[in-house]
Design a protein around this motif. Structure first.
Motif, mmCIF file in Angstrom:
data_model
loop_
_atom_site.group_PDB
_atom_site.id
_atom_site.type_symbol
_atom_site.label_atom_id
_atom_site.label_comp_id
_atom_site.label_asym_id
_atom_site.label_seq_id
_atom_site.Cartn_x
_atom_site.Cartn_y
_atom_site.Cartn_z
ATOM 1 N N LEU A 294 0.844 -1.204 0.000
ATOM 2 C CA LEU A 294 0.000 0.000 0.000
ATOM 3 C C LEU A 294 0.877 1.251 0.000
ATOM 4 O O LEU A 294 0.672 2.163 -0.817
ATOM 5 N N LYS A 295 1.842 1.290 0.886
ATOM 6 C CA LYS A 295 2.760 2.428 0.979
ATOM 7 C C LYS A 295 3.594 2.550 -0.294
ATOM 8 O O LYS A 295 3.790 3.642 -0.817
ATOM 9 N N GLN A 296 4.072 1.426 -0.811
ATOM 10 C CA GLN A 296 4.878 1.439 -2.038
ATOM 11 C C GLN A 296 4.085 1.970 -3.229
ATOM 12 O O GLN A 296 4.597 2.769 -4.017
ATOM 13 N N HIS A 297 2.833 1.535 -3.356
ATOM 14 C CA HIS A 297 2.015 2.003 -4.474
ATOM 15 C C HIS A 297 1.776 3.506 -4.358
ATOM 16 O O HIS A 297 1.872 4.229 -5.356
ATOM 17 N N TRP A 298 1.466 3.976 -3.157
ATOM 18 C CA TRP A 298 1.204 5.412 -3.009
ATOM 19 C C TRP A 298 2.458 6.228 -3.322
ATOM 20 O O TRP A 298 2.383 7.263 -3.993
ATOM 21 N N LYS A 299 3.614 5.761 -2.868
ATOM 22 C CA LYS A 299 4.865 6.467 -3.188
ATOM 23 C C LYS A 299 5.112 6.470 -4.700
ATOM 24 O O LYS A 299 5.603 7.456 -5.245
ATOM 25 N N SER A 300 4.758 5.386 -5.352
ATOM 26 C CA SER A 300 4.887 5.333 -6.815
ATOM 27 C C SER A 300 3.981 6.359 -7.478
ATOM 28 O O SER A 300 4.384 7.035 -8.425
ATOM 29 N N PHE A 301 2.748 6.490 -6.980
ATOM 30 C CA PHE A 301 1.821 7.489 -7.533
ATOM 31 C C PHE A 301 2.368 8.893 -7.323
ATOM 32 O O PHE A 301 2.289 9.738 -8.219
ATOM 33 N N GLU A 302 2.914 9.141 -6.143
ATOM 34 C CA GLU A 302 3.466 10.472 -5.864
ATOM 35 C C GLU A 302 4.654 10.781 -6.776
ATOM 36 O O GLU A 302 4.735 11.881 -7.319
ATOM 37 N N SER A 303 5.560 9.817 -6.934
ATOM 38 C CA SER A 303 6.721 10.087 -7.794
ATOM 39 C C SER A 303 6.313 10.225 -9.259
ATOM 40 O O SER A 303 6.915 10.980 -10.008
#
Length: 187
Positions: free
Chosen positions: A75-84
């Protein structure tokens, strides 16, 4: 249609040809499909993000029984991917609060539940008045019956670095075109 994870743009084009958005639950789950995968365009090129699921016996492979695994911090990894990928897009901040709660903490046991909630958010972002209908009674047509290609260009975040990448997740279209996204899929 089958419920995918952050479906690609062509999926929505095909879905929006109907009066109601009918999503099927009665079919067999296959690994390596877009049921638990999505493609976005990040600073290092096209990225494939995947929701981990528990392995099932071959006789338990109905999509509605596929459970999400939270053993990894996806979940955290996906959100960080969306942000980047989209923090610098025009509409990321406008839509961020709609999507971020889905990635704050585990909320769903089943993959279809998570994907269905995301579908409702996406449809609301598209400002569509179409109703989403979950169909548990009929078998779903096979994915190969859908002509899923989308090539209409729009401005992407990393356009100066990479050529236009067609048919990414609907998030790419929403974060880059905002309210105009519906016009791209309702052709």
């Amino acid at each position: 249609m089958q419920i995918h994870y952050l479906p690609n743009i062509a999926y929505f084009q095909a879905l929006y040809k109907n009066e109601e958005l009918i999503l099927h639950l009665n079919d067999t789950y296959s690994r390596r499909t877009y049921r638990n995968r999505a493609e976005i365009m990040g600073p290092n090129g096209k990225m494939l993000i995947t929701i981990p699921t528990f392995k099932l016996d071959s006789f338990e492979r109905e999509y509605k029984n596929i459970r999400i695994s939270y053993s990894e911090s996806w979940l955290k990894q996906h959100w960080k991917s969306f942000e980047s990928a989209y923090r610098r897009s025009i509409y990321f901040e406008y839509y961020e609060d709609k999507f971020k709660p889905m990635y704050n903490k585990p909320q769903f046991d089943y993959l279809w539940e998570f994907n269905y909630e995301l579908m409702k958010i996406i449809v609301s972002c598209l400002k569509s008045n179409k109703a989403i209908v979950l169909n548990e009674l009929e078998d779903c047509p096979k994915e190969s019956n859908y002509n899923l290609s989308f090539n209409k260009e729009y401005q992407q975040v990393f356009a100066s670095k990479y050529p236009f990448e067609p048919n990414l997740s609907i998030l790419d279209l929403i974060f880059n075109t905002g309210p105009q996204a519906i016009h791209y899929i309702s052709v």
